[in-house]
Design a protein around this motif. Structure first.
Motif, PDB file in Angstrom:
ATOM      1  N   ALA A   1       4.706   5.770  -5.421  1.00 49.38           N
ATOM      2  CA  ALA A   1       4.262   5.400  -6.485  1.00 49.38           C
ATOM      3  C   ALA A   1       3.753   6.643  -7.408  1.00 49.38           C
ATOM      4  CB  ALA A   1       3.846   3.695  -7.235  1.00 49.38           C
ATOM      5  N   GLU A   2       2.407   6.460  -6.720  1.00 51.94           N
ATOM      6  CA  GLU A   2       1.795   7.321  -7.876  1.00 51.94           C
ATOM      7  C   GLU A   2       2.279   9.506  -7.304  1.00 51.94           C
ATOM      8  OE1 GLU A   2      -2.487   9.738  -5.871  1.00 51.94           O
ATOM      9  OE2 GLU A   2      -1.965   7.639  -5.562  1.00 51.94           O
ATOM     10  N   LEU A   3       2.576   9.561  -6.415  1.00 51.21           N
ATOM     11  CA  LEU A   3       3.737  10.702  -6.159  1.00 51.21           C
ATOM     12  C   LEU A   3       4.776  10.569  -6.954  1.00 51.21           C
ATOM     13  CD1 LEU A   3       4.470  13.260  -4.528  1.00 51.21           C
ATOM     14  CD2 LEU A   3       5.749  11.371  -2.727  1.00 51.21           C
TER      15      LEU A   3
ATOM     16  N   ASP B   1       0.632  -0.797  -0.166  1.00 56.55           N
ATOM     17  CA  ASP B   1      -0.025  -0.062  -0.162  1.00 56.55           C
ATOM     18  C   ASP B   1       0.772   1.208  -0.061  1.00 56.55           C
ATOM     19  OD1 ASP B   1      -2.565  -1.464   0.389  1.00 56.55           O
ATOM     20  OD2 ASP B   1      -1.826  -1.638   2.211  1.00 56.55           O
TER      21      ASP B   1
ATOM     22  N   TRP C   1       3.513  12.740   1.778  1.00 49.42           N
ATOM     23  CA  TRP C   1       2.763  12.509   1.659  1.00 49.42           C
ATOM     24  C   TRP C   1       1.929  11.109   1.760  1.00 49.42           C
ATOM     25  CZ3 TRP C   1       0.434  13.181  -3.275  1.00 49.42           C
ATOM     26  CH2 TRP C   1      -0.656  12.278  -3.552  1.00 49.42           C
TER      27      TRP C   1
ATOM     28  N   ALA D   1       2.661   2.167  -3.424  1.00 46.60           N
ATOM     29  CA  ALA D   1       1.834   2.523  -5.154  1.00 46.60           C
ATOM     30  C   ALA D   1       1.956   3.662  -4.075  1.00 46.60           C
ATOM     31  CB  ALA D   1       0.352   1.009  -4.080  1.00 46.60           C
ATOM     32  N   MET D   2       1.051   3.869  -3.131  1.00 44.74           N
ATOM     33  CA  MET D   2       0.621   5.514  -2.606  1.00 44.74           C
ATOM     34  C   MET D   2       2.117   6.108  -3.179  1.00 44.74           C
ATOM     35  SD  MET D   2      -0.507   5.973   1.069  1.00 44.74           S
ATOM     36  CE  MET D   2      -1.688   4.327   0.989  1.00 44.74           C
TER      37      MET D   2
ATOM     38  N   ALA E   1       5.462   9.386  -9.770  1.00 42.84           N
ATOM     39  CA  ALA E   1       5.175   8.782 -11.166  1.00 42.84           C
ATOM     40  C   ALA E   1       5.565   7.896 -11.777  1.00 42.84           C
ATOM     41  CB  ALA E   1       4.962   9.987 -11.996  1.00 42.84           C
TER      42      ALA E   1
END
Length: 81
Positions: free
Chosen positions: A17-19, A11, A38, A14-15, A21
């Motif tokens: 990775a979102e930040l 989790d 974040w 993944a968070m 990109a």
């Protein structure tokens, strides 16, 4: 929420990775202050409760695994309290 939170390492990765990109496989283990802020924001939103962390806890978070351990402790304490 009751009991142990279902927050896992995947989790947090993944968070991050979102930040950044980036694909999850490219997320570095070490995290800085921006990444930590974040993660805290997203975890607080997901679990609808603040992470009440001490300065010592925050200072000890340098990796994804550190963050996971501290966040789980905080979330579990809040759920049990």
């Amino acid at each position: 929420m009751t009991g142990r939170p279902d927050l896992g390492r995947a989790d947090l990765v993944a968070m991050l990775a979102e930040l950044t990109a980036k694909p999850a496989a490219e997320v570095p283990e070490r995290i800085g202050s921006m990444e930590l802020a974040w993660l805290m924001h997203l975890v607080e939103q997901r679990y609808e409760q603040p992470l009440d962390l001490t300065d010592d806890q925050l200072a000890g978070i340098r990796t994804v695994d550190d963050a996971l351990a501290v966040f789980r402790t905080s979330l579990t304490a809040a759920a049990d309290g």
